[in-house]
Structures are given as C-alpha cells and as structure tokens.
Write an enzyme that holds these catalytic residues in place. Structure first.
Site, PDB file in Angstrom:
ATOM      1  N   GLN A  17       0.771  -1.235   0.000  1.00 54.11           N
ATOM      2  CA  GLN A  17       0.000   0.000   0.000  1.00 54.11           C
ATOM      3  C   GLN A  17       0.806   1.292   0.000  1.00 54.11           C
ATOM      4  O   GLN A  17       0.510   2.212  -0.761  1.00 54.11           O
ATOM      5  CB  GLN A  17      -0.959   0.029   1.206  1.00 54.11           C
ATOM      6  CG  GLN A  17      -1.860   1.246   1.223  1.00 54.11           C
ATOM      7  CD  GLN A  17      -2.841   1.263   2.373  1.00 54.11           C
ATOM      8  OE1 GLN A  17      -3.496   2.275   2.616  1.00 54.11           O
ATOM      9  NE2 GLN A  17      -2.984   0.171   3.087  1.00 54.11           N
ATOM     10  N   ALA A  98      11.937  -4.123   2.327  1.00 56.65           N
ATOM     11  CA  ALA A  98      12.533  -4.152   3.659  1.00 56.65           C
ATOM     12  C   ALA A  98      13.917  -3.528   3.594  1.00 56.65           C
ATOM     13  O   ALA A  98      14.547  -3.500   2.533  1.00 56.65           O
ATOM     14  CB  ALA A  98      12.612  -5.590   4.157  1.00 56.65           C
ATOM     15  N   ARG A 104      20.759  -5.748  -1.703  1.00 51.35           N
ATOM     16  CA  ARG A 104      20.978  -7.184  -1.938  1.00 51.35           C
ATOM     17  C   ARG A 104      20.669  -7.570  -3.381  1.00 51.35           C
ATOM     18  O   ARG A 104      21.161  -8.588  -3.871  1.00 51.35           O
ATOM     19  CB  ARG A 104      20.128  -8.008  -0.959  1.00 51.35           C
ATOM     20  CG  ARG A 104      20.600  -7.911   0.490  1.00 51.35           C
ATOM     21  CD  ARG A 104      19.915  -8.938   1.374  1.00 51.35           C
ATOM     22  NE  ARG A 104      18.498  -8.679   1.555  1.00 51.35           N
ATOM     23  CZ  ARG A 104      17.989  -7.874   2.494  1.00 51.35           C
ATOM     24  NH1 ARG A 104      18.811  -7.236   3.334  1.00 51.35           N
ATOM     25  NH2 ARG A 104      16.689  -7.692   2.611  1.00 51.35           N
ATOM     26  N   GLU A 139       0.941  -0.984   8.746  1.00 53.35           N
ATOM     27  CA  GLU A 139       0.102   0.180   9.050  1.00 53.35           C
ATOM     28  C   GLU A 139      -0.082   0.424  10.540  1.00 53.35           C
ATOM     29  O   GLU A 139       0.237   1.498  11.060  1.00 53.35           O
ATOM     30  CB  GLU A 139      -1.271  -0.002   8.383  1.00 53.35           C
ATOM     31  CG  GLU A 139      -2.325   1.003   8.782  1.00 53.35           C
ATOM     32  CD  GLU A 139      -1.995   2.414   8.338  1.00 53.35           C
ATOM     33  OE1 GLU A 139      -2.190   3.348   9.140  1.00 53.35           O
ATOM     34  OE2 GLU A 139      -1.547   2.586   7.196  1.00 53.35           O
ATOM     35  N   GLY A 247      -8.771  21.303  18.141  1.00 51.43           N
ATOM     36  CA  GLY A 247      -8.419  22.682  17.850  1.00 51.43           C
ATOM     37  C   GLY A 247      -8.752  23.667  18.942  1.00 51.43           C
ATOM     38  O   GLY A 247      -8.657  24.879  18.741  1.00 51.43           O
ATOM     39  N   GLY A 248      -9.176  23.184  20.092  1.00 49.01           N
ATOM     40  CA  GLY A 248      -9.468  24.079  21.202  1.00 49.01           C
ATOM     41  C   GLY A 248     -10.933  24.402  21.373  1.00 49.01           C
ATOM     42  O   GLY A 248     -11.336  24.986  22.379  1.00 49.01           O
ATOM     43  N   GLN A 249     -11.761  24.045  20.394  1.00 49.15           N
ATOM     44  CA  GLN A 249     -13.206  24.268  20.501  1.00 49.15           C
ATOM     45  C   GLN A 249     -13.857  22.964  20.965  1.00 49.15           C
ATOM     46  O   GLN A 249     -13.658  21.925  20.336  1.00 49.15           O
ATOM     47  CB  GLN A 249     -13.797  24.682  19.146  1.00 49.15           C
ATOM     48  CG  GLN A 249     -13.195  25.950  18.559  1.00 49.15           C
ATOM     49  CD  GLN A 249     -13.676  27.198  19.267  1.00 49.15           C
ATOM     50  OE1 GLN A 249     -14.598  27.161  20.071  1.00 49.15           O
ATOM     51  NE2 GLN A 249     -13.025  28.323  18.988  1.00 49.15           N
TER      52      GLN A 249
END
Length: 426
Positions: A17, A98, A104, A139, A247-249
């Site tokens: 992915q 990997a 390699r 993931e 966001g603080g709200q």
C-alpha cells in the site's frame, strides 16, 4: 491538454500500500509509471482479500491505476540487464522493500548513480536511523510508533488505531511530495538524489497537534480537554481525549434520530464560541446566552457533559442530515458521520472525480477513490490497473528500444516469465 508530470518516467518497485499510493498519485498527474513485478506472482496484494475468483483483488486494483506492468526476474542475468536498462531510461525509482533489499539486489545507490546520475531513488521505510530501523513495519505498527494510537480512544480505554491508513497511504503521500520536490531541484542542479520517508515520521507529522499538547502540559492542564472540566488530573503525557476537538473548541459526537438501529446515526457538533448564542436558540435554551454558568467559554468548561447532553436531546429529534441543514443556516460547525455505504452512494463525489467507477476486464465494474488533488490545468483520468505483465513486450520495445529478436532472447532466457494473458476484448 498536457498533464503536470508528462515526460516523467517512474520505475515502480513498490508493493502492498504505502509505495503504490505514492506511484499511483504520480501516475494520476501524468507520469509514466512502470510497475516491476515478479513473473507469475506479482504484487502480493493481487491475491489478498480477493472477492472475485481469479480476478485481481480490490486491494490491488484500487492502488495501481494508470500504471504499466512488466514482469522481470531480477535474479536472472537477462532480467538484471533489463532492469539496468530501465534505470538508465527512467527518472525516478520508487521502492518500499525491507531495509537493505535493494542493496541485496545489487542496486546500491552508488551503482544506480553510475548508471544514471540524474536518477532519483525514493524509499519508504518503517523507521528512520535508530534502534528500530531494521524492524518490519505495517500500518498499525506505524500508527502505534508514531503517536497516533496512544492519543486515540477514550481515556479509560485501551489505545486505538484509526481506520484511516495514515501509516501506509499517509507516508505514500509524503513521499510523492518529496519526489516532485527532488524533480524540481534536479532542473537546477542536473543531479539525482535520495528521497526517504519513514512511516513513523509520516504518522508523527500527522499527529503534530498532540506533540503540541505534550509541550503545553509542562505549563499546566489542557483546558480544552473534557477531563479538565470534569476535574480529572492530567498525567505527564497527552491523554486520550475521546471525540474532543483538537483545535481548542469543545466538540463531541452526538446521537441523532435512528441511532438505536443505525450505527452511524450520529453528528459531530462543535460548540464554537462565536455561534454560542445561535446554539442556545436552536436547542431551546435562550437563557444560557446570558446566564453566568454558560455565557462564557471558561464558565462552560466544567459543564460540557451537561451542555452536550442537552444538545444531544435536540439532535436526537432529527436525523443527521436534517440536523446538519438546520445548523448550517447558523454557521454552527457540524458534520454527519457518513458510513462507507453513504459515501459510495454520494453523487457529488462522482461529479468531482473523488469517486470513480472503473471497468476491469476480469472483475467488471468497481468503485475506487480518484485523485484527491485537483489541478485546473492537469485533470486526472483514472485508468484501470494493469494485468500482471500486461505491458512487458510494449515496454521492452517502446521504452527500451529492443527489437523482436532481442525480446525473443529475453523471453527464452526466462527473465520475464511466460506470455502474459491477453484479454480478447481489449
């Protein structure tokens, strides 16, 4: 109309992915992406989570649009020759093997540079240099190592990963930006370079507000978090904040009409300070506009559970779309919790190309995500994913300039596998 990346050729050594997300995006912008696959096997996702017998899985098809497929046995001497010829003919090599796998194969950075000094080699790895750099990463591992899981979920529950593929696809998007930037710099320097994105780094970049909060903790509690209003002490690390807004709200996910039977009958509701008076009017609490316990944000913080409980009484009287229509009239920030079924049936997303229906010669029609980035002078067309080795002969002849005799010799050597299946209808 030309495409933004017309003339750029990508040698795609990616699989699963993260890498394919990157190269698919470049292909949508017009790059010629040549996907290199093992003869008879191909990208492992061709057969993973298969839902239609003998057809490439949706896992593969939805990550490999607009690409050409060539099969090459890199261990075969003739196959190695083909690979080196492709390196000389391409602008970018992208891989998510990997650690150490490319070396390699004999394709070290030094060897690639000797073949093509303008080549950009772009890599996705799980971790950058450090104690974990040789570890295999998927993931959810990236989400955990990048700070996402520890800050997701409710504070009295276990850490959670998100359904968004921020480790794989998120890092692929980061790498695509790195590649385009390197291509731009090459126009000035004439030189290729290495571009590397670690999945841990990509996830952390998307979790930067939590790193922000970690530093804020040194100066006192995080007042926008629900636990502050509930009088629950903070520890020495950022806690899980449920569905609080980052966001603080203050924000929460609230039930809507039908929640008893519909797992997605919910709406996200933010009590933004500038529209507080409108919220009070909508939910039928006009006195809250001037009441000292509710009029100001600081006064509301210890009462958020009560406030959202009252708002939820109102949202439960409406389905999520009705509630959204009413709230939007007053610019009250909100959003419906859309299921994948609802998204797949949303016509406006097809009109913008965000969703596309594609016809595949083996599996038939399927829905996929289109290019999320819209350029006015470079429209994206979604072309179905390639069959395994479908373009092998085409690439050998048109890209590398091999004649019929050379192609036959390569095929006889076993370097490219058998003759690829052809679909009569094409």
């Amino acid at each position: 109309m030309t495409k933004a990346l017309d003339g750029v050729r990508i040698l795609d050594f990616t699989h699963v992915q993260s890498g394919p997300t990157c190269t698919q995006l470049l292909a949508w912008f017009g790059a010629d992406v040549i996907k290199v696959e093992r003869p008879g096997v191909g990208d492992i996702t061709r057969g993973q989570l298969r839902d239609v017998k003998d057809a490439d899985s949706l896992y593969f098809t939805m990550l490999n649009h607009n690409k050409r497929s060539i099969t090459i046995d890199s261990k075969n001497p003739k196959g190695k020759e083909v690979l080196e010829a492709l390196i000389k003919s391409c602008d970018v090599l992208v891989e998510n093997f990997a650690p150490g796998a490319l070396d390699r194969m004999g394709l070290t950075w030094e060897h690639i540079q000797s073949l093509n000094p303008r080549m950009i080699v772009a890599s996705i790895k799980g971790f950058g240099p450090g104690p974990y750099e040789d570890c295999k990463v998927y993931e959810n591992v990236a989400q955990c190592a990048g700070g996402s899981a520890s800050t997701t979920g409710f504070r009295d529950g276990i850490p959670l990963v998100t359904g968004a593929q921020i480790g794989d696809s998120g890092t692929g998007l980061h790498l695509a930006l790195g590649i385009v930037t390197a291509l731009f710099q090459r126009e000035k320097t004439g030189r290729g370079q290495r571009v590397t994105c670690a999945m841990q780094d990509g996830v952390l970049n998307l979790c930067r507000v939590k790193l922000r909060d970690q530093q804020r903790l040194a100066h006192g509690p995080l007042t926008e978090y629900s636990q502050y209003g509930e009088g629950i002490p903070f520890g020495d690390t950022v806690p899980r904040a449920g569905n609080d807004s980052g966001g603080g709200q203050p924000g929460r996910i609230l039930k809507c009409k039908g929640w008893e039977t519909d797992p997605n009958a919910y709406i996200y509701f933010i009590t933004q300070a500038p529209v507080w008076e409108a919220i009070c009017d909508v939910i039928g609490e006009p006195e809250w506009k001037t009441h000292p316990d509710y009029a100001k944000p600081a006064a509301r913080l210890p009462r958020l559970n009560e406030i959202f409980g009252r708002i939820e009484q109102w949202t439960m009287q409406h389905d999520k779309f009705e509630a959204m229509e009413i709230l939007n009239k007053y610019d009250i920030p909100c959003g419906p919790i859309l299921s994948m079924k609802e998204i797949a049936e949303e016509k406006s997303l097809y009109a913008t190309g965000t969703l596309v229906e594609v016809d595949h010669p083996v599996r038939g029609k399927y829905i996929t995500v289109g290019n999320p980035i819209k350029l006015s002078d470079s429209p994206s067309e979604v072309v179905r994913s390639p069959l395994l080795g479908e373009h092998t002969d085409e690439i050998l002849r048109d890209v590398l300039g091999f004649n019929d005799n050379q192609v036959d010799q390569i095929r006889q050597s076993g370097a490219i596998g058998g003759v690829p299946d052809r679909i009569a209808a094409e």
